[in-house]
Scaffold this active site. Structure first.
Site, PDB file in Angstrom:
ATOM      1  N   ASP A 108      -2.877  14.151  21.604  1.00 38.55           N
ATOM      2  CA  ASP A 108      -1.613  13.838  20.942  1.00 38.55           C
ATOM      3  C   ASP A 108      -1.652  14.259  19.481  1.00 38.55           C
ATOM      4  O   ASP A 108      -0.618  14.501  18.867  1.00 38.55           O
ATOM      5  CB  ASP A 108      -1.323  12.337  21.022  1.00 38.55           C
ATOM      6  CG  ASP A 108      -0.731  11.927  22.358  1.00 38.55           C
ATOM      7  OD1 ASP A 108      -0.494  12.807  23.201  1.00 38.55           O
ATOM      8  OD2 ASP A 108      -0.512  10.714  22.558  1.00 38.55           O
ATOM      9  N   GLU A 138      -4.993   9.919   4.554  1.00 43.72           N
ATOM     10  CA  GLU A 138      -5.362  10.855   5.610  1.00 43.72           C
ATOM     11  C   GLU A 138      -4.357  11.984   5.738  1.00 43.72           C
ATOM     12  O   GLU A 138      -3.208  11.873   5.310  1.00 43.72           O
ATOM     13  CB  GLU A 138      -5.504  10.146   6.962  1.00 43.72           C
ATOM     14  CG  GLU A 138      -4.204   9.817   7.669  1.00 43.72           C
ATOM     15  CD  GLU A 138      -3.546   8.543   7.213  1.00 43.72           C
ATOM     16  OE1 GLU A 138      -2.298   8.552   7.078  1.00 43.72           O
ATOM     17  OE2 GLU A 138      -4.239   7.543   6.992  1.00 43.72           O
ATOM     18  N   ALA A 172      -5.645  10.092  20.920  1.00 42.34           N
ATOM     19  CA  ALA A 172      -5.423  10.184  22.372  1.00 42.34           C
ATOM     20  C   ALA A 172      -5.935  11.505  22.934  1.00 42.34           C
ATOM     21  O   ALA A 172      -5.168  12.277  23.518  1.00 42.34           O
ATOM     22  CB  ALA A 172      -3.945   9.977  22.710  1.00 42.34           C
ATOM     23  N   ASP A 188       0.813  -1.211   0.000  1.00 39.97           N
ATOM     24  CA  ASP A 188       0.000   0.000   0.000  1.00 39.97           C
ATOM     25  C   ASP A 188       0.852   1.269   0.000  1.00 39.97           C
ATOM     26  O   ASP A 188       0.484   2.273  -0.610  1.00 39.97           O
ATOM     27  CB  ASP A 188      -0.917   0.014   1.226  1.00 39.97           C
ATOM     28  CG  ASP A 188      -2.173  -0.825   1.010  1.00 39.97           C
ATOM     29  OD1 ASP A 188      -2.369  -1.318  -0.112  1.00 39.97           O
ATOM     30  OD2 ASP A 188      -2.947  -0.984   1.967  1.00 39.97           O
ATOM     31  N   ALA A 213      -7.247   2.530   7.777  1.00 40.05           N
ATOM     32  CA  ALA A 213      -5.819   2.517   8.109  1.00 40.05           C
ATOM     33  C   ALA A 213      -5.587   3.199   9.462  1.00 40.05           C
ATOM     34  O   ALA A 213      -6.102   2.770  10.483  1.00 40.05           O
ATOM     35  CB  ALA A 213      -5.031   3.182   6.977  1.00 40.05           C
ATOM     36  N   TYR A 214      -4.774   4.256   9.482  1.00 40.05           N
ATOM     37  CA  TYR A 214      -4.434   4.952  10.726  1.00 40.05           C
ATOM     38  C   TYR A 214      -5.696   5.404  11.466  1.00 40.05           C
ATOM     39  O   TYR A 214      -5.804   5.317  12.693  1.00 40.05           O
ATOM     40  CB  TYR A 214      -3.542   6.139  10.382  1.00 40.05           C
ATOM     41  CG  TYR A 214      -2.898   6.852  11.547  1.00 40.05           C
ATOM     42  CD1 TYR A 214      -2.914   6.321  12.832  1.00 40.05           C
ATOM     43  CD2 TYR A 214      -2.260   8.072  11.347  1.00 40.05           C
ATOM     44  CE1 TYR A 214      -2.308   6.997  13.892  1.00 40.05           C
ATOM     45  CE2 TYR A 214      -1.646   8.749  12.397  1.00 40.05           C
ATOM     46  CZ  TYR A 214      -1.688   8.203  13.663  1.00 40.05           C
ATOM     47  OH  TYR A 214      -1.097   8.873  14.696  1.00 40.05           O
ATOM     48  N   PHE A 234      -8.664   4.054  11.640  1.00 40.08           N
ATOM     49  CA  PHE A 234      -9.323   2.968  12.365  1.00 40.08           C
ATOM     50  C   PHE A 234      -8.526   2.572  13.601  1.00 40.08           C
ATOM     51  O   PHE A 234      -9.092   2.272  14.655  1.00 40.08           O
ATOM     52  CB  PHE A 234      -9.517   1.765  11.443  1.00 40.08           C
ATOM     53  CG  PHE A 234     -10.322   0.652  12.052  1.00 40.08           C
ATOM     54  CD1 PHE A 234     -11.587   0.893  12.573  1.00 40.08           C
ATOM     55  CD2 PHE A 234      -9.818  -0.627  12.115  1.00 40.08           C
ATOM     56  CE1 PHE A 234     -12.335  -0.135  13.135  1.00 40.08           C
ATOM     57  CE2 PHE A 234     -10.550  -1.653  12.681  1.00 40.08           C
ATOM     58  CZ  PHE A 234     -11.820  -1.407  13.194  1.00 40.08           C
ATOM     59  N   SER A 235      -7.200   2.598  13.493  1.00 41.04           N
ATOM     60  CA  SER A 235      -6.369   2.257  14.652  1.00 41.04           C
ATOM     61  C   SER A 235      -6.496   3.298  15.751  1.00 41.04           C
ATOM     62  O   SER A 235      -6.245   3.011  16.922  1.00 41.04           O
ATOM     63  CB  SER A 235      -4.902   2.100  14.237  1.00 41.04           C
ATOM     64  OG  SER A 235      -4.328   3.352  13.907  1.00 41.04           O
ATOM     65  N   ALA A 281     -11.303   5.645   1.650  1.00 39.01           N
ATOM     66  CA  ALA A 281     -10.286   4.635   1.334  1.00 39.01           C
ATOM     67  C   ALA A 281      -9.251   4.532   2.441  1.00 39.01           C
ATOM     68  O   ALA A 281      -8.703   3.458   2.697  1.00 39.01           O
ATOM     69  CB  ALA A 281      -9.603   4.960   0.005  1.00 39.01           C
TER      70      ALA A 281
END
Length: 255
Positions: A144, A115, A179, A44, A156-157, A159-160, A152
């Protein structure tokens, strides 16, 4: 039917370079500017590099996974590529546009297909305000960081960081704090894709912040404006059994 001209692009990994040799031996060498289809060989990260370097050409991209993560890629096979491209289903992606202003007065623009994220540069939390279409919605967010993700990129980031997964074609973007400390209960928002999002860094000297559009980082920002591009689109091609819309939907049911 005319055989499409294919430009093969590969990541530096040994596996991808071997595949590049096999593919060009079968289908020939073609420059991206002269091709009908671009074929990206890698993960990716390399797909995002390909979109940033060649997305302006307006050529569809068929990716094959030869890397660690391959959410935007098809499975790699060295045979049947022409038939796969002919049967592929298109997914149109519209990137985010970032405009970042820095402490030095520079104005830096960039595109993001996944993103745009703002992150604290030091041990101290960032203090940010959030405006949507010119109206302040959050006076002070202590966190943070913060990110805006496309559908699309929402798996990735975003969702985490506990952001929502957005269906492809939903014409939405995700606004997700990283955070967050204050306000305690605010966990982000789903916005219309044409919303103009503006972040202001409230204490840029004591609490410096960087902004990153995919992999392009800008440090010491004081203000960042993000909106979905009105002009730029890219088309990714997917095997019918591996299409991006279904994969994003399936991600919502992984337990």
């Amino acid at each position: 039917m005319t055989t499409p001209r294919i430009a093969f692009l590969a990541s530096p990994s040994e596996e991808a370079q071997q595949a590049l040799t096999q593919m060009t031996a079968l289908h020939g060498v073609c420059e991206p500017e002269d091709a009908d289809v671009l074929c990206a060989l890698g993960g990716d990260g390399f797909m995002l590099q390909t979109l940033h370097r060649h997305g302006g050409l307006g050529k569809p991209v068929f990716g094959m996974k030869l890397g660690t993560v391959g959410f935007l890629m098809n499975h790699y096979r060295d045979g049947g590529l022409l038939d796969r491209i002919a049967a592929a289903e298109p997914a149109k992606l519209r990137p985010l546009e970032m405009l970042a202003l820095t402490e030095s007065g520079a104005s830096i623009g960039s595109l993001a297909y996944n993103e745009v994220s703002l992150l604290r540069q030091t041990r101290q939390a960032a203090h940010l305000s959030i405006d949507l279409n010119g109206q302040t919605r959050v006076d002070e967010l202590v966190c943070d960081g913060l990110l805006v993700a496309s559908p699309a990129g929402s798996t990735a980031y975003n969702f985490s960081a506990h952001g929502p997964i957005l269906p492809l074609g939903s014409h939405t973007i995700a606004l997700t704090p990283i955070a967050p400390y204050r306000p305690r209960r605010w966990r982000g928002a789903i916005l219309k894709a044409d919303t103009e999002v503006r972040f202001r860094v409230l204490d840029p000297y004591k609490r410096p912040v960087s902004a990153t559009a995919d992999s392009h980082e800008v440090r010491d920002v004081v203000e960042v404006t993000i909106r979905e591009s009105r002009e730029r689109t890219v088309t990714l091609l997917f095997d019918p059994e591996h299409n991006l819309e279904e994969r994003i939907l399936s991600e919502q049911f992984v337990v």
